[in-house]
Design an enzyme around this catalytic site. Structure first.
Site, PDB file in Angstrom:
ATOM      1  N   GLY A 136      -0.859  -4.271   3.443  1.00  0.00           N
ATOM      2  CA  GLY A 136      -1.366  -5.401   4.240  1.00  0.00           C
ATOM      3  C   GLY A 136      -2.601  -6.071   3.685  1.00  0.00           C
ATOM      4  O   GLY A 136      -2.557  -6.783   2.684  1.00  0.00           O
ATOM      5  N   LYS A 207       6.517   0.410  -0.746  1.00  0.00           N
ATOM      6  CA  LYS A 207       5.167   0.082  -1.234  1.00  0.00           C
ATOM      7  C   LYS A 207       4.820   0.949  -2.443  1.00  0.00           C
ATOM      8  O   LYS A 207       4.237   0.479  -3.417  1.00  0.00           O
ATOM      9  CB  LYS A 207       4.154   0.280  -0.107  1.00  0.00           C
ATOM     10  CG  LYS A 207       4.381  -0.678   1.062  1.00  0.00           C
ATOM     11  CD  LYS A 207       3.608  -0.253   2.294  1.00  0.00           C
ATOM     12  CE  LYS A 207       3.955  -1.133   3.487  1.00  0.00           C
ATOM     13  NZ  LYS A 207       3.475  -0.599   4.763  1.00  0.00           N
TER      14      LYS A 207
HETATM   15  N1  HSE Z   1       5.356  -1.232   9.629  1.00  0.00           N
HETATM   16  C1  HSE Z   1       4.312  -1.110   8.656  1.00  0.00           C
HETATM   17  C2  HSE Z   1       3.311  -0.064   9.097  1.00  0.00           C
HETATM   18  C3  HSE Z   1       3.568  -2.375   8.372  1.00  0.00           C
HETATM   19  O1  HSE Z   1       3.458   0.536  10.160  1.00  0.00           O
HETATM   20  O2  HSE Z   1       2.380   0.175   8.359  1.00  0.00           O
HETATM   21  C4  HSE Z   1       4.342  -3.287   7.488  1.00  0.00           C
HETATM   22  O3  HSE Z   1       4.683  -2.683   6.299  1.00  0.00           O
END
Ligand code: HSE
Length: 440
Positions: A136, A207
């Site tokens: 993020g 990621k």
């Molecule tokens: N759903 C993800 C999280 C955020 O809980 O970190 C977006 O990748």
């Protein structure tokens, strides 16, 4: 005056709304220092009329994101739709096909198709930027692309999923069960209605695949990531971990070893005093170990409108400044295939929790099986009662004991073979719990 860079945004959910809000609030300051000013000209989403808290009337509307990507009114395509295929992939390919740069938050798309898309982009003389796809608001992609290029990277790891970190933190701090905290995470909107993608470790794995590529100059390879989620972590594991001086985190780890590159996502015991053990709630973190810089860690919000928009806009500004660098730092044709180090060769210490029938010889048999595989034990704690792997607390009228072992450094092959033998000996009620310990 320089002609503005005209931006088309596809996907107006939390992140898309956050980008419009950020640009609405800060465009004047941002444009004052750009060689080429930026302006949003067109948008696309599934529902035009939805209340997003930002007005979209001044932008040209497209029902079809592919048409938006191809529009002559758009110079830079921002893909915030999500998903590895479907309209996200089609619209990104359409933009690249017209030689347009792409900014995306789509980890699944790049983890699955990154090399191919990078080749297409480079052949078309353009690029794809993806800061928002990893953790993020944490600027780890730029840090690795730019600031750490003088280093040989040994390990990159982190807490890459906020939903899992929220659940594990609440289980540890409030002594609650997994299912109860998961329900709260869903009610708060952290976890999806179908939370498999988060709690199964797949989101973190996407990621990690991108971080691995940046760290080691390899093709993103989601199929080469070992993935275990947090769904089997029980309150008993949390209690034992706390007693032994550990916290449990879902980590993504990419590590260069003599056998190749390990890419793994799994629940991990980390020492309570370590920096990563203190990253709690929905926060994310990413740490990198380089031969010159040493150990660095970035901590922050891994999701949410503001933090993710911050990363998207950072990429937009790089494009506006003329950044056309290869998608994964080096040209796509030079990215290497991953030489995968199999999990059996993984070396480390392990936490093992067993629900054992408390009868003569059970404990001795466990110790014997460990010794047969040359697994050395650092600590052993036995308690009356307990369950493991969903086993019944009490077994068939025989008293139960909970046995928790911490091993010294060993291999995954050795500990797995020892546990398989212990299971066949018939002393256990339920499956063994096995959690890797990571040193920092
Ligand atoms: N759903 C993800 C999280 C955020 O809980 O970190 C977006 O990748």
């Amino acid at each position: 005056m320089t002609t503005p860079l005209r931006i088309g945004i596809a996907g107006l959910g939390t992140v898309g709304g956050g980008v419009l809000s950020l640009l609405g609030a800060h465009a004047e300051r941002i444009n004052a220092h750009l060689p080429r000013p930026i302006t949003v000209t067109a948008v696309s989403a599934r529902q035009r009329g939805r209340n997003r808290g930002v007005a979209i009337d001044s932008y040209r509307w497209f029902d079809d994101p592919v048409a938006l990507a191809e529009s002559d009114e758009v110079d830079l395509f921002v893909e915030l739709i999500g998903g590895e295929d479907g309209p996200a992939r089609a619209s990104v390919e359409a933009a690249i096909g017209r030689g347009k740069p792409v900014v995306t938050a789509n980890k699944a798309l790049l983890a699955h198709h990154g090399t191919r898309l990078a080749r297409l982009a480079e052949a078309a003389g353009t690029t794809i930027k993806f800061e928002a796809a990893v953790a993020g608001g944490i600027p780890i992609v730029k840090t690795m692309r730019e600031s750490l290029q003088g280093n040989t990277i040994r390990r990159v790891y982190g807490i890459l999923n906020g939903t899992c970190n929220f659940i594990l933190t609440a289980m540890a701090e409030e002594g609650r069960d997994f299912a109860e905290v998961l329900a709260e995470a869903q009610a708060r909107g952290y976890a999806e209605a179908d939370p498999t993608f988060d709690i199964g470790g797949f989101d973190a794995a996407h990621k990690l695949a991108l971080l691995t590529s940046l760290a080691f100059g390899t093709k993103p390879a989601i199929g080469e990531v070992y993935i275990e989620g947090i769904e089997n972590i029980e309150r008993a594991d949390m209690e034992a971990a706390a007693e032994l001086g550990y916290a449990i985190k879902l980590l993504g780890v990419a590590l260069a070893t003599e056998h190749g590159i390990e890419q793994r996502v799994h629940p991990t015991m980390v020492a309570r005093g370590s920096a990563i053990a203190g990253v709690n709630g929905v926060s994310n973190c990413v740490a990198v170990e380089g031969d010159r810089v040493g150990h660095i860690m970035l901590v922050g919000a891994g999701a949410g409108a503001g933090p993710t928009a911050s990363s998207v806009v950072s990429d937009i500004l790089d494009v506006a400044r003329g950044d056309q660098s290869p998608v994964f730092v080096i040209p796509a044709a030079e990215l290497k295939d991953i030489e995968r180090a199999g999990m059996k060769a993984h070396e480390g210490a392990y936490f093992v929790r067993l629900a054992v029938y408390d009868r003569i010889g059970a404990f001795a048999a466990i110790a014997t099986r460990m010794a047969e595989q040359r697994v050395s034990l650092e600590s052993i704690v036995q308690r009356r009662g307990g369950s493991a792997g969903g086993g019944k607390p009490q077994g068939d009228g025989v008293p139960m004991a909970s046995v928790v072992l911490i091993t010294h450094r060993t291999t995954e092959r050795a500990i797995r073979e020892a546990l398989a033998a212990i299971e066949t000996d018939g002393h256990l009620n339920g499956r063994p719990q096995l959690i890797r310990i990571e040193d920092f």
